[in-house]
Write an enzyme that holds these catalytic residues in place. Structure first.
Site, PDB file in Angstrom:
ATOM      1  N   GLU A  93       0.718  -0.993   0.012  1.00  0.00           N
ATOM      2  CA  GLU A  93       0.063  -0.124  -0.215  1.00  0.00           C
ATOM      3  C   GLU A  93       0.931   1.297  -0.085  1.00  0.00           C
ATOM      4  O   GLU A  93       1.492   1.384   1.261  1.00  0.00           O
ATOM      5  CB  GLU A  93      -1.174  -0.039   1.378  1.00  0.00           C
ATOM      6  CG  GLU A  93      -1.833  -1.119   0.913  1.00  0.00           C
ATOM      7  CD  GLU A  93      -3.047  -0.907   1.433  1.00  0.00           C
ATOM      8  OE1 GLU A  93      -4.245  -1.531   1.732  1.00  0.00           O
ATOM      9  OE2 GLU A  93      -3.339  -0.672   2.589  1.00  0.00           O
ATOM     10  N   CYS A 106       3.120   8.414   1.391  1.00  0.00           N
ATOM     11  CA  CYS A 106       3.714   6.831   2.143  1.00  0.00           C
ATOM     12  C   CYS A 106       4.076   5.837   1.784  1.00  0.00           C
ATOM     13  O   CYS A 106       2.870   5.455   0.945  1.00  0.00           O
ATOM     14  CB  CYS A 106       2.412   7.016   3.369  1.00  0.00           C
ATOM     15  SG  CYS A 106       3.026   5.662   4.857  1.00  0.00           S
ATOM     16  N   CYS A 113       6.604  -7.530   7.616  1.00  0.00           N
ATOM     17  CA  CYS A 113       7.718  -7.431   8.469  1.00  0.00           C
ATOM     18  C   CYS A 113       7.923  -8.454   9.304  1.00  0.00           C
ATOM     19  O   CYS A 113       7.030  -9.218   9.681  1.00  0.00           O
ATOM     20  CB  CYS A 113       7.283  -6.320   8.479  1.00  0.00           C
ATOM     21  SG  CYS A 113       8.154  -5.460   9.425  1.00  0.00           S
ATOM     22  N   CYS A 117       6.334  -6.021  16.176  1.00  0.00           N
ATOM     23  CA  CYS A 117       5.961  -4.573  16.784  1.00  0.00           C
ATOM     24  C   CYS A 117       4.047  -4.951  16.848  1.00  0.00           C
ATOM     25  O   CYS A 117       3.185  -5.665  16.246  1.00  0.00           O
ATOM     26  CB  CYS A 117       5.284  -3.466  16.808  1.00  0.00           C
ATOM     27  SG  CYS A 117       7.377  -2.730  15.590  1.00  0.00           S
ATOM     28  N   CYS A 120       1.362  -3.761  15.620  1.00  0.00           N
ATOM     29  CA  CYS A 120       0.800  -3.138  14.061  1.00  0.00           C
ATOM     30  C   CYS A 120       0.866  -4.266  13.315  1.00  0.00           C
ATOM     31  O   CYS A 120       1.166  -6.175  13.919  1.00  0.00           O
ATOM     32  CB  CYS A 120       2.007  -3.093  13.759  1.00  0.00           C
ATOM     33  SG  CYS A 120       3.024  -3.154  11.955  1.00  0.00           S
ATOM     34  N   CYS A 346      -3.418   6.047   9.407  1.00  0.00           N
ATOM     35  CA  CYS A 346      -2.401   4.754   9.928  1.00  0.00           C
ATOM     36  C   CYS A 346      -2.747   4.275  11.021  1.00  0.00           C
ATOM     37  O   CYS A 346      -3.672   4.531  11.701  1.00  0.00           O
ATOM     38  CB  CYS A 346      -1.372   6.454  10.889  1.00  0.00           C
ATOM     39  SG  CYS A 346      -0.731   7.152   9.450  1.00  0.00           S
TER      40      CYS A 346
HETATM   41  S1  SF4 Z   1       5.437  -0.886  13.031  1.00  0.00           S
HETATM   42 FE1  SF4 Z   1       4.721  -2.262  11.510  1.00  0.00          FE
HETATM   43  S2  SF4 Z   1       5.480  -2.271  10.146  1.00  0.00           S
HETATM   44 FE2  SF4 Z   1       6.921  -0.498  11.270  1.00  0.00          FE
HETATM   45  S3  SF4 Z   1       8.646  -2.213  11.929  1.00  0.00           S
HETATM   46 FE3  SF4 Z   1       6.967  -2.784  13.466  1.00  0.00          FE
HETATM   47  S4  SF4 Z   1       6.501  -4.636  12.865  1.00  0.00           S
HETATM   48 FE4  SF4 Z   1       6.911  -3.545  11.148  1.00  0.00          FE
END
Ligand code: SF4
Length: 369
Positions: A93, A106, A113, A117, A120, A346
């Site tokens: 995206e 962005c 990923c 986190c 997220c 976001c």
């Molecule tokens: S916030 Fe999400 S995309 Fe960003 S580093 Fe952490 S896990 Fe990865």
């Protein structure tokens, strides 16, 4: 026909080297580079100042091929979200956010990923693969063209804001795809391409400390760091990379980075999670933590997603947190929620990705890193 070379994968020096292999002069590479990036042209026949022989050579050997748009959503506030197809069921995206004085794109750097986190959803779905230079740069190439095409329809004043800023803040940890990301940013900065200043290209990292140092050596652009906590105990819980690179090491790397950075502060992002990191005591601790680091703090209201397990802090809590920081002398902003009606705020980027680690297809939703 053998697979053709995608010119969007090349920085100018690499394009020049490739042209040399074809027996073409460096200024020809510069001409083509400008056609592709400055003018957004993908048809070699339209590159009218090239000799016919070179155009034929390029037809046979090269393409200008960004990822294809799978979907485009335009918000009432002018925010545009694209889902790009990067193969085998994978979507990434890209979001364009027009503001009064700028237009920010962005950009994503990875499919999924690995950093996990906890707030997220991109992290929740695991890592799939790195994006190539053409997939990263292609997001800008396409977005710039679409923003220009949509032009008048985007804003009441019929003056659509062009893309003036890029933030590497979409899906993925950009410093974990270092070579492709820095090559793509090199093209963004190149005066023969997009000519963005280093101050207007921001890389946002969750804190891959050794790569922050490498970024300073290779291509110092504006730096944003996903801090999200005032101490190691909370941060290790919600940003697991903190167990490898704890806050003291991260802040030291940030201060060192400032010696080469185009701005004289680091932006620290802080997602506000109710009962986790949003108390007045947390704000005071954060102010103390950042006392020695020139910093701007960007507070991000959390956008909940299914089974996130977290709740967005109340507006009052966010305001109170902000006041504590401001009283302590920091510039502290609260990120405006944009594109709510198209799910592009976001933490609300949504798409589909095949998760090779978990071997299932799940929706993507994320909070900015
Ligand atoms: S916030 Fe999400 S995309 Fe960003 S580093 Fe952490 S896990 Fe990865």
């Amino acid at each position: 026909m053998a697979e053709r070379t995608n010119l969007l994968d090349f920085t100018l020096p690499r394009l020049t080297a490739w042209f040399a292999e074809l027996g073409e002069k460096p200024f020809r590479a510069k001409q083509v580079f400008s056609w592709v990036h400055q003018r957004g042209v993908d048809d070699f026949d339209a590159m009218t100042d090239l000799a016919k022989g070179l155009r034929e050579k390029l037809h046979a050997l090269a393409v200008v091929e960004p990822p294809e748009i799978m979907s485009e959503h335009i918000s009432a506030d002018g925010t545009i979200k694209w889902l790009f197809d990067v193969g085998v069921g994978n979507g990434i995206e890209t979001v364009f956010i027009p503001e009064d004085d700028r237009g920010t794109l962005c950009v994503s750097s990875q499919v999924g990923c690995a950093l996990d986190c906890k707030f997220c959803s991109t992290g929740r779905q695991g890592f799939n693969r790195d994006l190539s230079v053409s997939e990263i740069l292609g997001q800008l190439w396409v977005a710039r063209r679409r923003v220009a095409e949509l032009g008048a329809s985007l804003r009441e004043d019929a003056d659509a804001r062009p893309i003036t800023n890029v933030v590497m803040m979409g899906m993925g940890e950009p410093l974990n795809n270092f070579v492709a990301v820095t090559d793509a940013m090199e093209v963004m900065l190149d005066d023969h391409a997009y000519g963005l200043s280093r101050r207007r290209v921001t890389l946002s990292t969750s804190g891959v400390v050794p790569m922050i140092r490498k970024l300073g050596e290779r291509l110092p652009v504006a730096l944003a760091v996903s801090l999200h906590a005032p101490n190691d105990e909370i941060r290790s819980r919600i940003v697991p990379i903190n167990r490898t690179y704890p806050i003291a090491e991260l802040l030291k790397a940030c201060r060192d980075y400032l010696a080469v950075a185009p701005r004289d502060f680091i932006t620290f992002e802080y997602v506000m999670l109710e009962g986790v990191n949003d108390s007045v005591a947390n704000a005071r601790e954060l102010a103390k933590l950042l006392a020695d680091t020139p910093a701007k703090v960007n507070l991000i209201p959390f956008n909940p997603f299914a089974e996130s397990g977290y709740v967005r802090s109340s507006d009052a809590a966010v305001r109170q947190f902000q006041s504590v920081l401001i009283e302590a002398g920091f510039v502290a902003t609260v990120r405006k929620t944009r594109g709510d009606d198209i799910d592009a705020a976001c933490g609300q980027l949504a798409g589909q990705v095949v998760n090779r680690m978990k071997n299932k297809t799940i929706p993507l939703r994320k909070v900015a890193p």
